[in-house]
Each structure stands twice: as C-alpha cells, then as structure tokens.
Design an enzyme around this catalytic site. Structure first.
Site, PDB file in Angstrom:
ATOM      1  CB  ILE A  16      -1.023   0.123   1.289  1.00  0.00           C
ATOM      2  CG1 ILE A  16      -1.896  -1.086   1.115  1.00  0.00           C
ATOM      3  CG2 ILE A  16      -1.854   1.250   1.183  1.00  0.00           C
ATOM      4  CD1 ILE A  16      -2.947  -1.551   2.087  1.00  0.00           C
ATOM      5  CG  HIS A  17       1.969   2.585  -3.702  1.00  0.00           C
ATOM      6  ND1 HIS A  17       1.435   3.451  -4.483  1.00  0.00           N
ATOM      7  CD2 HIS A  17       2.253   1.403  -4.119  1.00  0.00           C
ATOM      8  CE1 HIS A  17       1.002   2.501  -5.577  1.00  0.00           C
ATOM      9  NE2 HIS A  17       1.453   1.130  -5.361  1.00  0.00           N
ATOM     10  CB  ALA A  18       0.859   7.815  -2.617  1.00  0.00           C
ATOM     11  CB  THR A  20      -2.550   1.027  -3.409  1.00  0.00           C
ATOM     12  OG1 THR A  20      -1.355   1.374  -2.703  1.00  0.00           O
ATOM     13  CG2 THR A  20      -1.788   0.492  -4.842  1.00  0.00           C
ATOM     14  CB  ALA A  21      -3.184   4.763   0.542  1.00  0.00           C
TER      15      ALA A  21
END
Length: 91
Positions: A16-18, A20-21
């Site tokens: 989870i990165h920017a 996908t968040a």
C-alpha cells in the site's frame, strides 16, 4: 449501526503506497462510514491518507479493516473487491 470487517493479505508487489491508499480512500469516501485499518499493532483512520501510507504495508502483509456506519456492508463489499483486484495495480 452496521459493522463490517475485512481480513486480507495485500498481494500487489508494492504493497500500500500513495496511489493504492488513494484507491481505498476513494471507496470509503463514497459512503456514509468510518473506517480503520489495522496493521501489526497500529490502527489508523482509513480516511487519513498520510497515516495509511506511514504504516508501510508491504506485499504479503496481513491487514484488518473495520467499517462502521449505515453503508458499512455495501462499502465493505466494494472495498473487498478492490483489495482482491490488487488495489488496481498489476502484480
């Protein structure tokens, strides 16, 4: 008030990165709900993008999401689908 829980393993390669968040947040914001994500011993509000990114949730990590509110079930079902589809990422 309804409660919906999701237990999942993050399967996309980058966790989870920017981006996908933001896809999770996009689902949550469509509904009248409050949602928290738990990773290890940390729990943060899923609507707080920076806090979610700061969890540093990697690939193959186990998470738990708790959704509360009148739209919890429908939101949870859509959020589960997004997670199952690698958060919109190609693995």
């Amino acid at each position: 008030m309804s409660v919906y829980k999701i237990n999942a393993v993050i399967t996309n390669n980058d966790g989870i990165h920017a981006r996908t968040a933001a896809s999770l947040l996009g689902v949550i914001n469509k509904y009248n709900v409050e949602a928290n994500i738990k990773y290890r011993d940390n729990i943060v509000n899923l609507k707080h993008l920076i806090d979610v990114i700061a969890l540093s949730i990697g690939s193959e990590s186990r998470i738990e999401i708790t959704i509360e509110g009148e739209d919890a079930e429908v939101c949870g079902a859509e959020l589960s689908q997004v997670i199952e589809n690698n958060l919109g990422e190609i693995s």
